[in-house]
Scaffold this motif. Structure first.
Motif, PDB file in Angstrom:
ATOM      1  N   GLN A 168      -1.260  -2.198   9.929  1.00 39.77           N
ATOM      2  CA  GLN A 168      -2.068  -3.376   9.648  1.00 39.77           C
ATOM      3  C   GLN A 168      -2.581  -3.314   8.211  1.00 39.77           C
ATOM      4  OE1 GLN A 168      -5.169  -3.786  12.572  1.00 39.77           O
ATOM      5  NE2 GLN A 168      -3.740  -3.835  14.302  1.00 39.77           N
ATOM      6  N   LYS A 173      -2.831   0.997  14.644  1.00 44.00           N
ATOM      7  CA  LYS A 173      -3.321   0.193  13.522  1.00 44.00           C
ATOM      8  C   LYS A 173      -2.661   0.544  12.194  1.00 44.00           C
ATOM      9  CE  LYS A 173      -8.019  -0.758  15.203  1.00 44.00           C
ATOM     10  NZ  LYS A 173      -9.463  -0.594  14.895  1.00 44.00           N
ATOM     11  N   ASP A 182       0.857  -1.177   0.000  1.00 44.39           N
ATOM     12  CA  ASP A 182       0.000   0.000   0.000  1.00 44.39           C
ATOM     13  C   ASP A 182       0.894   1.228   0.000  1.00 44.39           C
ATOM     14  OD1 ASP A 182      -1.749   2.062   0.443  1.00 44.39           O
ATOM     15  OD2 ASP A 182      -2.715   1.184   2.208  1.00 44.39           O
ATOM     16  N   ALA A 217      -5.170  -4.152   4.920  1.00 50.18           N
ATOM     17  CA  ALA A 217      -6.625  -4.153   4.694  1.00 50.18           C
ATOM     18  C   ALA A 217      -7.352  -3.179   5.610  1.00 50.18           C
ATOM     19  CB  ALA A 217      -7.184  -5.569   4.869  1.00 50.18           C
ATOM     20  N   GLN A 218      -6.972  -1.915   5.533  1.00 49.89           N
ATOM     21  CA  GLN A 218      -7.616  -0.886   6.350  1.00 49.89           C
ATOM     22  C   GLN A 218      -9.008  -0.536   5.815  1.00 49.89           C
ATOM     23  OE1 GLN A 218      -6.412  -0.014   9.074  1.00 49.89           O
ATOM     24  NE2 GLN A 218      -4.196  -0.224   9.020  1.00 49.89           N
ATOM     25  N   THR A 219      -9.857  -0.070   6.724  1.00 48.13           N
ATOM     26  CA  THR A 219     -11.188   0.364   6.318  1.00 48.13           C
ATOM     27  C   THR A 219     -11.101   1.672   5.539  1.00 48.13           C
ATOM     28  OG1 THR A 219     -11.554   1.675   8.322  1.00 48.13           O
ATOM     29  CG2 THR A 219     -12.147  -0.670   8.417  1.00 48.13           C
ATOM     30  N   ARG A 220     -12.163   1.963   4.807  1.00 51.09           N
ATOM     31  CA  ARG A 220     -12.192   3.210   4.043  1.00 51.09           C
ATOM     32  C   ARG A 220     -12.101   4.413   4.976  1.00 51.09           C
ATOM     33  NH1 ARG A 220     -16.946   3.960  -0.220  1.00 51.09           N
ATOM     34  NH2 ARG A 220     -15.853   2.124  -1.026  1.00 51.09           N
ATOM     35  N   ARG A 221     -12.745   4.349   6.130  1.00 51.30           N
ATOM     36  CA  ARG A 221     -12.690   5.459   7.081  1.00 51.30           C
ATOM     37  C   ARG A 221     -11.269   5.685   7.572  1.00 51.30           C
ATOM     38  NH1 ARG A 221     -16.707   5.500  12.172  1.00 51.30           N
ATOM     39  NH2 ARG A 221     -18.151   5.950  10.445  1.00 51.30           N
ATOM     40  N   PHE A 222     -10.564   4.582   7.870  1.00 44.61           N
ATOM     41  CA  PHE A 222      -9.188   4.725   8.339  1.00 44.61           C
ATOM     42  C   PHE A 222      -8.302   5.299   7.244  1.00 44.61           C
ATOM     43  CE2 PHE A 222      -4.875   3.559   9.341  1.00 44.61           C
ATOM     44  CZ  PHE A 222      -4.803   3.682  10.719  1.00 44.61           C
ATOM     45  N   ARG A 223      -8.474   4.839   6.011  1.00 38.71           N
ATOM     46  CA  ARG A 223      -7.655   5.347   4.914  1.00 38.71           C
ATOM     47  C   ARG A 223      -7.904   6.839   4.687  1.00 38.71           C
ATOM     48  NH1 ARG A 223      -9.491   0.636   2.305  1.00 38.71           N
ATOM     49  NH2 ARG A 223     -10.718   1.902   0.869  1.00 38.71           N
ATOM     50  N   ARG A 224      -9.161   7.245   4.827  1.00 41.34           N
ATOM     51  CA  ARG A 224      -9.476   8.664   4.657  1.00 41.34           C
ATOM     52  C   ARG A 224      -8.807   9.493   5.752  1.00 41.34           C
ATOM     53  NH1 ARG A 224     -14.480   7.973   3.731  1.00 41.34           N
ATOM     54  NH2 ARG A 224     -15.208   8.121   5.874  1.00 41.34           N
TER      55      ARG A 224
END
Length: 337
Positions: free
Chosen positions: A289, A286, A170, A291-298
């Motif tokens: 880690q 986190k 990533d 495969a992060q969630t979209r919220r975390f990536r934002r």
């Protein structure tokens, strides 16, 4: 934010079909090597330039055999273009156009990675019996860094008992910056630069020895002067990120004299040097880690933008040289773009 192309690359790497058909001559030759995968938009010369960035003593030019010696034990070969049959046989994502070959030793840690260990590139799941060590770790770190910078991936050499493993780093996961300069910025000066982008930044309080400690120091060293001003050898500036998200945590700017510098820095700057490390710590640790969630990536993208802005300001203010977290040179104009 992760692009559709990057999501497709991850999905294709994760959803490889099991029926891959018969080996081609090319795929049979490649199975025993780590492969840096390139898409149609990337040239081998781009790879060589980035390798030179990490290993500046190596001339970024292939020899008459199409190879580049990376170390005493490892070498890079220009590799081959990939046809459809080879892509299918090696279970590669369909964007793979060319494979650069890395020939290096197989060095592994003797025990499996601990359950709590998480790696943004997926090494902990790719090597369940023991992480790469020594020379292999250095070579995989190099080519995964190159893959991250080029937005491509790495196919790991086949191993008995393990499925085909394609790692697609990533490119947004590693956002720290390392800045090196011959100039020491006093805390109030560095803080004024950071506050241009984070007005609520503050300097972490310095530890103050109590009277008993000072008294003992005077006994141990008769020349010790407890009233003398403290000479700093390092300090930290903190930027709380609650205005972005409660989960965002904090940015810490760690300033100290560098004990060691990467080869590309050592080649161009003379020691001693001051290191300005712009480091992000999310609340729940986190960030590395997969495969992060979209919220975390934002949220991460917002933090990265702030890290880049602070880094650019410090880079200009200290007249320094900057590296990203994967060890490649960055300029203030790149950080501001």
């Amino acid at each position: 934010m992760t692009t559709r192309r990057e999501l497709r690359m991850r999905r294709q790497a994760a959803e490889r079909v099991s029926d891959t058909g018969v080996d081609t001559d090319v795929s049979a030759d490649l199975r025993g090597f780590h492969l840096l995968l390139l898409d149609e938009g990337v040239e081998v010369s781009d790879v060589l330039a980035l390798v030179h960035n990490r290993l500046p003593d190596i001339t970024p030019r292939l020899d008459a055999n199409g190879q580049l010696k990376l170390s005493r034990h490892s070498r890079l070969s220009e590799g081959v273009d990939l046809d459809a049959a080879t892509i299918a046989a090696l279970e590669l994502p369909d964007w793979a156009h060319h494979a650069v070959v890395i020939d290096c030793p197989r060095d592994r840690e003797p025990v499996p990675p601990p359950d709590w260990f998480s790696d943004a590139d997926g090494l902990n799941t790719a090597f369940p019996s023991g992480l790469p060590d020594r020379e292999e770790e250095r070579m995989l770190s190099l080519i995964l860094g190159v893959a991250s910078r080029l937005h491509t991936g790495v196919r790991l050499a086949d191993e008995a008992g393990l499925p085909t493993r394609v790692l697609v780093p990533d490119p947004e996961a590693k956002i720290d910056l390392y800045l090196y300069s011959t100039y020491w910025l006093e805390p109030e000066v560095a803080l004024s630069l950071v506050r241009k982008h984070a007005p609520h930044a503050f300097q972490q309080a310095l530890p103050t020895p109590d009277e008993a400690v000072l008294a003992q120091a005077t006994i141990d060293d008769p020349l010790f002067d407890a009233s003398a001003p403290v000479i700093l050898d390092g300090y930290s500036l903190l930027v709380p990120l609650g205005d972005i998200s409660e989960a965002a945590g904090i940015i810490e700017v760690r300033v100290s004299e560098a004990d060691w510098v990467p080869p590309i820095i050592a080649k161009h700057l003379q020691m001693p040097l001051v290191e300005y490390h712009v480091h992000w710590m999310d609340t729940e640790s986190k960030r590395y880690q997969p495969a992060q969630t979209r919220r975390f990536r934002r949220m991460r993208n917002q933090v990265a933008s702030l890290v880049d802005s602070i880094g650019a300001e410090l880079l200009i203010g200290s007249d320094g040289t900057g590296l990203d977290e994967t060890g490649f040179l960055v300029t203030s104009s790149q950080l501001r773009s």
